[in-house]
Enzyme design. Sequence first.
Site, PDB file in Angstrom:
ATOM      1  N   HIS A 202      -1.957  -5.533   1.361  1.00 28.49           N
ATOM      2  CA  HIS A 202      -3.257  -6.283   1.223  1.00 28.49           C
ATOM      3  C   HIS A 202      -2.991  -7.544   0.864  1.00 28.49           C
ATOM      4  CE1 HIS A 202      -7.299  -7.129  -0.445  1.00 28.49           C
ATOM      5  NE2 HIS A 202      -6.653  -7.886  -1.291  1.00 28.49           N
TER       6      HIS A 202
ATOM      7  N   TYR B 267     -12.218  -2.122  -3.891  1.00 29.34           N
ATOM      8  CA  TYR B 267     -12.806  -2.380  -2.263  1.00 29.34           C
ATOM      9  C   TYR B 267     -14.370  -2.250  -2.470  1.00 29.34           C
ATOM     10  CZ  TYR B 267      -8.358  -2.300   0.112  1.00 29.34           C
ATOM     11  OH  TYR B 267      -6.937  -2.646   0.648  1.00 29.34           O
TER      12      TYR B 267
ATOM     13  N   ASN C 147      -2.000   0.245   6.871  1.00 27.84           N
ATOM     14  CA  ASN C 147      -1.558  -1.288   7.482  1.00 27.84           C
ATOM     15  C   ASN C 147      -0.472  -1.991   6.274  1.00 27.84           C
ATOM     16  OD1 ASN C 147      -3.339  -2.084   5.936  1.00 27.84           O
ATOM     17  ND2 ASN C 147      -4.510  -3.218   7.439  1.00 27.84           N
TER      18      ASN C 147
ATOM     19  N   PHE D 227     -15.405   3.029   7.196  1.00 28.85           N
ATOM     20  CA  PHE D 227     -14.158   3.558   6.774  1.00 28.85           C
ATOM     21  C   PHE D 227     -13.647   3.557   5.030  1.00 28.85           C
ATOM     22  CE2 PHE D 227     -14.142  -1.254   7.659  1.00 28.85           C
ATOM     23  CZ  PHE D 227     -13.614  -1.675   6.659  1.00 28.85           C
TER      24      PHE D 227
ATOM     25  N   ARG E   9      -1.606 -14.365   4.591  1.00 22.75           N
ATOM     26  CA  ARG E   9      -2.396 -13.517   5.604  1.00 22.75           C
ATOM     27  C   ARG E   9      -1.661 -13.803   6.929  1.00 22.75           C
ATOM     28  NH1 ARG E   9      -6.914 -10.945   4.196  1.00 22.75           N
ATOM     29  NH2 ARG E   9      -7.496 -10.860   6.357  1.00 22.75           N
TER      30      ARG E   9
ATOM     31  N   LYS F 289       0.722  -1.164   0.039  1.00 23.01           N
ATOM     32  CA  LYS F 289       0.044  -0.072  -0.118  1.00 23.01           C
ATOM     33  C   LYS F 289       0.961   1.168  -0.004  1.00 23.01           C
ATOM     34  CE  LYS F 289      -3.890  -2.294   2.484  1.00 23.01           C
ATOM     35  NZ  LYS F 289      -4.779  -2.229   3.510  1.00 23.01           N
TER      36      LYS F 289
ATOM     37  N   ARG G 170       2.473  -6.586   9.433  1.00 24.63           N
ATOM     38  CA  ARG G 170       1.887  -5.358   9.898  1.00 24.63           C
ATOM     39  C   ARG G 170       2.170  -5.205  11.569  1.00 24.63           C
ATOM     40  NH1 ARG G 170      -3.947  -7.412   7.454  1.00 24.63           N
ATOM     41  NH2 ARG G 170      -4.127  -5.964   5.624  1.00 24.63           N
TER      42      ARG G 170
ATOM     43  N   GLU H 121      -9.757 -10.609  -7.635  1.00 28.42           N
ATOM     44  CA  GLU H 121      -8.764  -9.477  -7.444  1.00 28.42           C
ATOM     45  C   GLU H 121      -7.347  -9.568  -8.451  1.00 28.42           C
ATOM     46  OE1 GLU H 121      -7.744  -9.639  -3.268  1.00 28.42           O
ATOM     47  OE2 GLU H 121      -9.721  -8.695  -2.677  1.00 28.42           O
TER      48      GLU H 121
ATOM     49  N   THR I  30      -5.360  -7.465  10.506  1.00 28.39           N
ATOM     50  CA  THR I  30      -5.726  -6.103  10.084  1.00 28.39           C
ATOM     51  C   THR I  30      -5.290  -4.787  11.114  1.00 28.39           C
ATOM     52  OG1 THR I  30      -7.699  -7.054   8.863  1.00 28.39           O
ATOM     53  CG2 THR I  30      -7.560  -4.730   8.975  1.00 28.39           C
TER      54      THR I  30
END
Length: 152
Positions: free
Chosen positions: A115, A49, A112, A57, A85, A9, A102, A126, A91
């Site tokens: 993704h 998203y 964070n 958010f 993950r 990100k 993270r 995606e 998250t």
Amino acid sequence: MERTLSIVKPDGIKKGLIGEVIRRFEAGGLNVIALKMIKMTKEQAEGFYQVHKNKPFFNSLTSFMSSGPVVVMVIEGEEAIKRNRELMGATDPREAGKGTIRKDFASDVEKNIVHGSDSPETARWEIDYFFPEEELFEYENPPCLPDGHRGG
Ligand code: UDP
Ligand code: MG
């Protein structure tokens, strides 16, 4: 073999973590099979998203995600979705486990760093959002050595 979408990100780019994120994937036995840097438009981030469009958010998240360049990647390996993950952590960085991306680098629940797709269906959707099939490159790699480096 499974594929998943990863994004470094805008905060991860600004913190100089492109290489660190990729290093962790490769050391974790995941192959980067597609990669590019892009800057999303607000509309592109909103499309990506869209599952979160009713969340409080959503506007802040999509503004953040279109605020600067990101690196989008397809990574592949056994249980790549789960493995990615695990490497990312929860998250909210305050809840992320020790040694996760993270926990180590994120400043808050929005910014964070990374993704990662959350299911095989989402991963397919995606990946397709950013990459045509001809931009994906599979390759084999020797088994990892104990320190995560690959022999050969
Ligand atoms: N997010 C946020 N506030 C929240 C929850 C999520 O800003 O309370 C952001 C955060 O950047 C997160 C993204 O929205 O990574 C997508 O949320 P999701 O629940 O899908 O988390 P992820 O799958 O990224 O761990
Ligand atoms: Mg998610």
